[in-house]
Design a protein around this motif. Structure first.
Motif, mmCIF file in Angstrom:
data_model
loop_
_atom_site.group_PDB
_atom_site.id
_atom_site.type_symbol
_atom_site.label_atom_id
_atom_site.label_comp_id
_atom_site.label_asym_id
_atom_site.label_seq_id
_atom_site.Cartn_x
_atom_site.Cartn_y
_atom_site.Cartn_z
ATOM 1 N N LEU A 28 0.819 -1.215 0.000
ATOM 2 C CA LEU A 28 0.000 0.000 0.000
ATOM 3 C C LEU A 28 0.854 1.266 0.000
ATOM 4 C CD1 LEU A 28 -2.825 -1.021 2.502
ATOM 5 C CD2 LEU A 28 -2.849 -1.115 0.005
ATOM 6 N N GLY A 29 1.923 1.285 0.780
ATOM 7 C CA GLY A 29 2.804 2.452 0.809
ATOM 8 C C GLY A 29 3.438 2.702 -0.545
ATOM 9 N N SER A 30 3.908 1.641 -1.183
ATOM 10 C CA SER A 30 4.503 1.770 -2.523
ATOM 11 C C SER A 30 3.481 2.273 -3.521
ATOM 12 C CB SER A 30 5.050 0.419 -2.998
ATOM 13 O OG SER A 30 6.095 -0.011 -2.180
ATOM 14 N N ARG A 31 2.277 1.735 -3.480
ATOM 15 C CA ARG A 31 1.231 2.163 -4.414
ATOM 16 C C ARG A 31 0.856 3.621 -4.182
ATOM 17 N NH1 ARG A 31 -1.970 -1.841 -6.987
ATOM 18 N NH2 ARG A 31 -2.914 -0.033 -8.022
ATOM 19 N N LEU A 32 0.761 4.023 -2.914
ATOM 20 C CA LEU A 32 0.468 5.429 -2.601
ATOM 21 C C LEU A 32 1.559 6.333 -3.170
ATOM 22 C CD1 LEU A 32 -0.784 5.798 1.091
ATOM 23 C CD2 LEU A 32 -1.836 6.749 -0.960
ATOM 24 N N LEU A 33 2.806 5.967 -2.939
ATOM 25 C CA LEU A 33 3.924 6.790 -3.393
ATOM 26 C C LEU A 33 3.969 6.867 -4.916
ATOM 27 C CD1 LEU A 33 6.344 8.523 -2.691
ATOM 28 C CD2 LEU A 33 7.688 6.440 -2.390
ATOM 29 N N ARG A 34 3.811 5.737 -5.597
ATOM 30 C CA ARG A 34 3.828 5.757 -7.063
ATOM 31 C C ARG A 34 2.662 6.565 -7.628
ATOM 32 N NH1 ARG A 34 5.396 0.144 -6.615
ATOM 33 N NH2 ARG A 34 3.250 -0.405 -7.064
ATOM 34 N N THR A 35 1.495 6.425 -7.038
ATOM 35 C CA THR A 35 0.330 7.187 -7.504
ATOM 36 C C THR A 35 0.540 8.680 -7.296
ATOM 37 O OG1 THR A 35 -1.123 5.310 -7.027
ATOM 38 C CG2 THR A 35 -2.177 7.458 -7.283
ATOM 39 N N CYS A 36 1.102 9.046 -6.172
ATOM 40 C CA CYS A 36 1.405 10.448 -5.888
ATOM 41 C C CYS A 36 2.431 10.978 -6.891
ATOM 42 C CB CYS A 36 1.908 10.588 -4.459
ATOM 43 S SG CYS A 36 2.242 12.280 -3.942
ATOM 44 N N GLU A 37 3.502 10.223 -7.115
ATOM 45 C CA GLU A 37 4.541 10.646 -8.058
ATOM 46 C C GLU A 37 3.961 10.929 -9.446
ATOM 47 O OE1 GLU A 37 8.307 8.130 -6.175
ATOM 48 O OE2 GLU A 37 7.279 7.384 -7.959
ATOM 49 N N GLN A 38 3.015 10.106 -9.873
ATOM 50 C CA GLN A 38 2.403 10.269 -11.197
ATOM 51 C C GLN A 38 1.643 11.594 -11.317
ATOM 52 O OE1 GLN A 38 0.043 6.716 -11.560
ATOM 53 N NE2 GLN A 38 1.818 5.423 -11.930
ATOM 54 N N GLN A 39 1.248 12.166 -10.192
ATOM 55 C CA GLN A 39 0.490 13.413 -10.208
ATOM 56 C C GLN A 39 1.363 14.653 -10.024
ATOM 57 O OE1 GLN A 39 -2.973 13.355 -7.693
ATOM 58 N NE2 GLN A 39 -3.335 11.199 -8.113
ATOM 59 N N LEU A 40 2.656 14.457 -9.883
ATOM 60 C CA LEU A 40 3.560 15.576 -9.624
ATOM 61 C C LEU A 40 4.092 16.158 -10.930
ATOM 62 C CD1 LEU A 40 5.566 14.045 -6.641
ATOM 63 C CD2 LEU A 40 3.642 15.655 -6.532
ATOM 64 N N PRO A 41 3.843 17.443 -11.184
ATOM 65 C CA PRO A 41 4.297 18.077 -12.427
ATOM 66 C C PRO A 41 5.717 18.644 -12.301
ATOM 67 C CG PRO A 41 2.938 19.601 -11.222
ATOM 68 C CD PRO A 41 2.972 18.331 -10.418
ATOM 69 N N VAL A 42 6.604 17.858 -11.697
ATOM 70 C CA VAL A 42 7.991 18.277 -11.473
ATOM 71 C C VAL A 42 8.903 17.117 -11.856
ATOM 72 C CG1 VAL A 42 7.409 19.934 -9.642
ATOM 73 C CG2 VAL A 42 7.897 17.557 -9.043
#
Length: 155
Positions: free
Chosen positions: A95-109
């Motif tokens: 779950l932590g990995s999935r949260l982090l990857r999903t968050c990263e995908q939304q970062l415009p940096v």
């Protein structure tokens, strides 16, 4: 944007945006996950309401079981993961990995940083597996004097 994932046998968890309505659930999660490093109430309200923050939660059976927030620093082409926590009984399920990857995908940096307790080996292993490398050290960062490792990933 809701993303289903398996959190436990026979059940499903969903990643979805977090809002101010999640304040009480976030307070509980922080108390359980970070008893030594609790954020003040104002900081919790801020992470749920301030602009320029990507905030996601993992929900299973209508309960928040994980949370992540990233503070965008667009002028630096950088985002900081300000918090990432999963309730202990839901850890080691990805779950932590999935949260982090999903968050990263939304970062415009192009870069993302975070800090982690030097002694938090499970988190450090997860971050390493996901491509984070040590960028620096904040000496005696935590209230008990422990160092924080600053990690960075190029997106």
């Amino acid at each position: 944007m809701d993303q289903e994932l398996s959190a436990a046998p026979g059940s499903a968890a969903v990643i979805e945006p977090a809002t101010w309505r999640d304040l009480n659930a976030l307070r509980r999660l922080e108390q359980v996950c970070f008893p030594q490093d609790l954020w003040p109430l104002f900081d919790l309200v801020g992470v749920l309401t301030f602009p320029g923050v990507v905030r996601l939660k993992v929900v299973q059976q209508r309960e928040m079981v994980g949370f992540i927030a990233a503070d965008l620093k667009r002028h630096e082409d950088l985002a900081w993961i300000s918090t990432l926590g999963v309730l202990p009984e839901y850890r080691r399920r990805g779950l932590g990995s999935r949260l982090l990857r999903t968050c990263e995908q939304q970062l415009p940096v192009s870069r993302v940083r975070l800090s982690v307790r030097a002694s938090n080996q499970p988190a450090r292993q997860m971050y390493n597996k996901l491509g984070y490398v040590q960028y620096g050290v904040w000496k005696r960062y935590y209230s008990d004097g422990e160092d924080a490792l600053v990690l960075e990933k190029k997106l």
